[in-house]
Design an enzyme around this catalytic site. Structure first.
Site, PDB file in Angstrom:
ATOM      1  N   CYS A 154      48.241  60.256   8.834  1.00 19.03           N
ATOM      2  CA  CYS A 154      48.839  59.687  10.044  1.00 19.03           C
ATOM      3  C   CYS A 154      49.900  60.617  10.648  1.00 19.03           C
ATOM      4  O   CYS A 154      50.861  60.989   9.971  1.00 19.03           O
ATOM      5  CB  CYS A 154      49.473  58.347   9.666  1.00 19.03           C
ATOM      6  SG  CYS A 154      50.544  57.675  10.926  1.00 19.03           S
ATOM      7  N   GLU A 195      59.102  52.095  12.519  1.00 18.96           N
ATOM      8  CA  GLU A 195      58.889  52.921  13.708  1.00 18.96           C
ATOM      9  C   GLU A 195      59.317  54.359  13.386  1.00 18.96           C
ATOM     10  O   GLU A 195      60.495  54.631  13.165  1.00 18.96           O
ATOM     11  CB  GLU A 195      59.684  52.334  14.887  1.00 18.96           C
ATOM     12  CG  GLU A 195      59.772  53.208  16.118  1.00 18.96           C
ATOM     13  CD  GLU A 195      58.417  53.721  16.600  1.00 18.96           C
ATOM     14  OE1 GLU A 195      57.457  52.928  16.717  1.00 18.96           O
ATOM     15  OE2 GLU A 195      58.322  54.939  16.847  1.00 18.96           O
ATOM     16  N   VAL A 226      51.728  52.336   8.985  1.00 28.34           N
ATOM     17  CA  VAL A 226      52.630  53.277   8.317  1.00 28.34           C
ATOM     18  C   VAL A 226      53.209  54.167   9.410  1.00 28.34           C
ATOM     19  O   VAL A 226      52.569  54.334  10.449  1.00 28.34           O
ATOM     20  CB  VAL A 226      51.879  54.157   7.291  1.00 28.34           C
ATOM     21  CG1 VAL A 226      51.510  53.385   6.063  1.00 28.34           C
ATOM     22  CG2 VAL A 226      50.664  54.843   7.906  1.00 28.34           C
TER      23      VAL A 226
HETATM   24  N1  GSH Z   1      54.799  53.241  16.380  1.00 27.45           N
HETATM   25  C1  GSH Z   1      54.371  53.516  15.109  1.00 27.45           C
HETATM   26  C2  GSH Z   1      52.877  53.814  15.083  1.00 27.45           C
HETATM   27  C3  GSH Z   1      52.366  53.959  13.698  1.00 27.45           C
HETATM   28  C4  GSH Z   1      50.834  53.865  13.653  1.00 27.45           C
HETATM   29  O1  GSH Z   1      50.174  53.552  14.647  1.00 27.45           O
HETATM   30  N2  GSH Z   1      50.269  54.119  12.457  1.00 27.45           N
HETATM   31  C5  GSH Z   1      48.825  54.008  12.283  1.00 27.45           C
HETATM   32  C6  GSH Z   1      48.278  55.194  11.540  1.00 27.45           C
HETATM   33  S1  GSH Z   1      48.214  56.676  12.447  1.00 27.45           S
HETATM   34  C7  GSH Z   1      48.522  52.832  11.376  1.00 27.45           C
HETATM   35  O2  GSH Z   1      49.181  52.634  10.376  1.00 27.45           O
HETATM   36  N3  GSH Z   1      47.481  52.087  11.679  1.00 27.45           N
HETATM   37  C8  GSH Z   1      46.981  51.048  10.828  1.00 27.45           C
HETATM   38  C9  GSH Z   1      46.344  49.939  11.570  1.00 27.45           C
HETATM   39  O3  GSH Z   1      46.494  49.875  12.796  1.00 27.45           O
HETATM   40  O4  GSH Z   1      45.726  49.118  10.907  1.00 27.45           O
HETATM   41  C10 GSH Z   1      55.167  54.670  14.564  1.00 27.45           C
HETATM   42  O5  GSH Z   1      55.270  55.722  15.217  1.00 27.45           O
HETATM   43  O6  GSH Z   1      55.733  54.520  13.505  1.00 27.45           O
END
Ligand code: GSH
Length: 367
Positions: free
Chosen positions: A46, A173, A158
């Site tokens: 990620c 965040e 994450v």
């Molecule tokens: N705004 C968040 C975005 C984090 C994010 O989108 N993480 C994705 C991975 S790249 C995630 O964990 N996705 C899991 C899901 O949506 O189930 C940050 O920057 O911390």
């Protein structure tokens, strides 16, 4: 099949807003700085979590804030850890692939993968595919969210910055987490060398914030808006927009190069060009985690394929390779296997057969 993104009916991708936004400081009524009290849960795939790993390493916090890594395969229930019982299954994997130059993060392999064919989505190689969750033996990132808030109803993303004392999520965040790690909150637990590291120096803050803001919208998130577009017209305009902004980055870095050459004779191992000012800042970290994924994944998987970084953007490419090859915090937190396997095996809507492309070779070119 799980839907790993939210889309509106015009076919455009919309990223969810993070829900836990607390900070850590001496003045905070609950979350006070302490060694060993906080824990980071990340995915090596990620780009948002990757920001926090780089910052943690640069600030010398690897022995102050521990870290667990989820499996690269994101399934319909979200991110998962390895089973506690299986954790020491293969000692060789542990020895071969991990060391603690950047605080126990898996090392990048010198060689690029020769085959992904035998790696299964349920592969359990301890500290290669993932770690366990050492505090509660949790199986899933979602367990942390429910422990923190039993009513939680959004996505289980994450990175997660966790407080072991109150057993709650402090912040999920990444842009906040890297500011927390960069603040002087943890200074008393690190050596002099690290106290001096400031990734958002006061005099550059307005410029860093401005840079981050357009880079986030048009590049960091721009590649996702391109790849997850559900209509050709949306895809085309997002892809065009990504490349217009890569052009903008290239122009900035090429001007930095000219300046540096005039001052010091050029770029070498110690002297890189930087996105903002003439020092490494948060702006470089936030740009890096997208650019390092660009050629290996975004070009083919998200169809950002007007050109590659290595072929089309010489100054961005130079900046990238300097960070990767000359700074352990970047290199040893970058895991091309997690990156490639995650995107190509988890986004079944984009890549239904889950075949992971072998190229480009190598994942990153030498300096
Ligand atoms: N705004 C968040 C975005 C984090 C994010 O989108 N993480 C994705 C991975 S790249 C995630 O964990 N996705 C899991 C899901 O949506 O189930 C940050 O920057 O911390």
């Amino acid at each position: 099949m799980s839907k790993q993104w939210a889309s509106s009916n015009n076919g455009a991708f919309k990223r969810q807003v993070s829900s836990f936004r607390e900070t850590i400081s001496k003045q905070h009524p609950i979350y006070k700085p302490a060694k060993g009290r906080y824990w980071l849960y990340v995915s090596l795939a990620c780009p948002w979590a990757h920001r926090t790993l780089i910052t943690r390493a640069l600030k010398g916090l690897t022995s102050v804030i521990g870290c667990s890594v989820v499996h690269w395969h994101l399934d319909e229930k979200g991110w998962r850890f390895l089973d506690m019982g299986k954790q020491l299954g293969d000692e060789n994997d542990f020895l071969e692939h991990w060391h603690d130059a950047a605080g126990g993060i898996k090392t990048a392999k010198d060689d690029t993968s020769t085959s992904f064919a035998s790696i299964k989505n349920d592969s359990q190689r301890f500290m290669v595919d993932a770690t366990n969750e050492p505090h509660y033996g949790y199986q899933r990132i979602s367990d942390l969210y429910y422990k923190s808030d039993p009513q939680y109803s959004a996505r289980f993303t994450v990175p997660v910055l966790w407080d072991l004392e109150t057993q709650t999520i402090v912040n999920n965040e990444s842009s906040d987490i890297i500011r927390i790690l960069n603040s002087s909150a943890f200074d008393e637990f690190v050596g002099e060398k690290y106290k001096k590291v400031d990734l958002v120096p006061e005099h550059l803050k307005p410029e860093i914030d401005a840079f981050n803001s357009w880079v986030y919208d048009n590049i960091n998130n721009g590649v996702y808006k391109t790849g997850f577009a559900e209509k050709a017209k949306v895809y085309e305009s997002e892809a065009t927009n990504v490349f217009e902004h890569l052009d903008k980055v290239e122009k900035i870095l090429s001007e930095k190069y000219v300046d540096l050459k005039a001052k010091n004779g050029g770029v070498d191992g110690k002297q890189n060009i930087f996105a903002v000012g003439d020092q490494l800042t948060e702006a470089d970290i936030r740009l890096y985690t997208t650019i390092i994924r660009f050629d290996p994944v975004y070009v083919q998987h998200f169809k950002c394929n007007f050109t590659t970084i290595r072929d089309g953007y010489p100054f961005t490419h130079l900046w990238l390779r300097n960070l990767y090859w000359n700074n352990d915090a970047f290199r040893y937190t970058t895991d091309f296997d997690h990156i490639k396997l995650h995107y190509t095996r988890s986004h079944t809507r984009i890549n239904p057969l889950g075949i992971t492309p072998l190229g480009p070779k190598p994942d990153i070119l030498p300096l």
